[in-house]
Design a protein around this motif. Sequence first.
Motif, PDB file in Angstrom:
ATOM      1  N   ASP A  16       0.955  -1.151  -0.049  1.00  0.00           N
ATOM      2  CA  ASP A  16      -0.055   0.066   0.103  1.00  0.00           C
ATOM      3  C   ASP A  16       0.888   1.339  -0.079  1.00  0.00           C
ATOM      4  O   ASP A  16       0.569   2.295  -0.645  1.00  0.00           O
ATOM      5  CB  ASP A  16      -0.892  -0.032   1.012  1.00  0.00           C
ATOM      6  CG  ASP A  16      -2.070  -1.053   1.159  1.00  0.00           C
ATOM      7  OD1 ASP A  16      -2.330  -1.682   0.103  1.00  0.00           O
ATOM      8  OD2 ASP A  16      -2.694  -1.201   2.156  1.00  0.00           O
ATOM      9  N   TYR A  20       1.239   3.990  -3.166  1.00  0.00           N
ATOM     10  CA  TYR A  20       0.392   5.178  -3.028  1.00  0.00           C
ATOM     11  C   TYR A  20       1.018   6.397  -3.473  1.00  0.00           C
ATOM     12  O   TYR A  20       2.056   6.770  -3.493  1.00  0.00           O
ATOM     13  CB  TYR A  20       0.419   5.171  -1.367  1.00  0.00           C
ATOM     14  CG  TYR A  20      -0.382   6.493  -0.608  1.00  0.00           C
ATOM     15  CD1 TYR A  20      -1.820   6.670  -0.938  1.00  0.00           C
ATOM     16  CD2 TYR A  20       0.556   7.559  -0.419  1.00  0.00           C
ATOM     17  CE1 TYR A  20      -2.269   8.093  -0.454  1.00  0.00           C
ATOM     18  CE2 TYR A  20      -0.385   8.642   0.085  1.00  0.00           C
ATOM     19  CZ  TYR A  20      -1.620   8.857   0.220  1.00  0.00           C
ATOM     20  OH  TYR A  20      -2.261   9.979   0.484  1.00  0.00           O
ATOM     21  N   SER A  21       0.174   7.108  -4.165  1.00  0.00           N
ATOM     22  CA  SER A  21       0.504   8.414  -5.022  1.00  0.00           C
ATOM     23  C   SER A  21      -0.304   9.472  -4.773  1.00  0.00           C
ATOM     24  O   SER A  21      -1.565   9.725  -5.142  1.00  0.00           O
ATOM     25  CB  SER A  21       0.500   8.079  -6.479  1.00  0.00           C
ATOM     26  OG  SER A  21      -0.589   7.692  -7.065  1.00  0.00           O
ATOM     27  N   PRO A  22      -0.037  10.224  -3.683  1.00  0.00           N
ATOM     28  CA  PRO A  22      -0.876  11.395  -3.183  1.00  0.00           C
ATOM     29  C   PRO A  22      -0.985  12.397  -4.362  1.00  0.00           C
ATOM     30  O   PRO A  22       0.066  12.402  -5.322  1.00  0.00           O
ATOM     31  CB  PRO A  22      -0.207  11.805  -2.103  1.00  0.00           C
ATOM     32  CG  PRO A  22       1.084  11.617  -2.140  1.00  0.00           C
ATOM     33  CD  PRO A  22       1.067  10.469  -3.005  1.00  0.00           C
TER      34      PRO A  22
END
Length: 77
Positions: A16, A20-22
């Motif tokens: 995760d 995860y790429s904000p």
Amino acid sequence: MGRGRQKAKATKQARDIKYYSPNTDYTALQRELTGPGSRATSHYANEPVEPDYSAYVDKYADDLEDDDDEVDTRRIG
């Protein structure tokens, strides 16, 4: 919880985090990379000027050279 479940949970969390790429705030990134603007120059204008110590260099230069010799003659260990 058994070791298998623990490892599976850790693997899931690692996956995760890896994928995860904000959302990227490109304007904030541009501000950070361009450096300080005109605001920062006015902030540094109020700083006191460092005094000139060049007059003391010759006076204390001999003491510094003597200290270097003492370090080489000491036995360590």
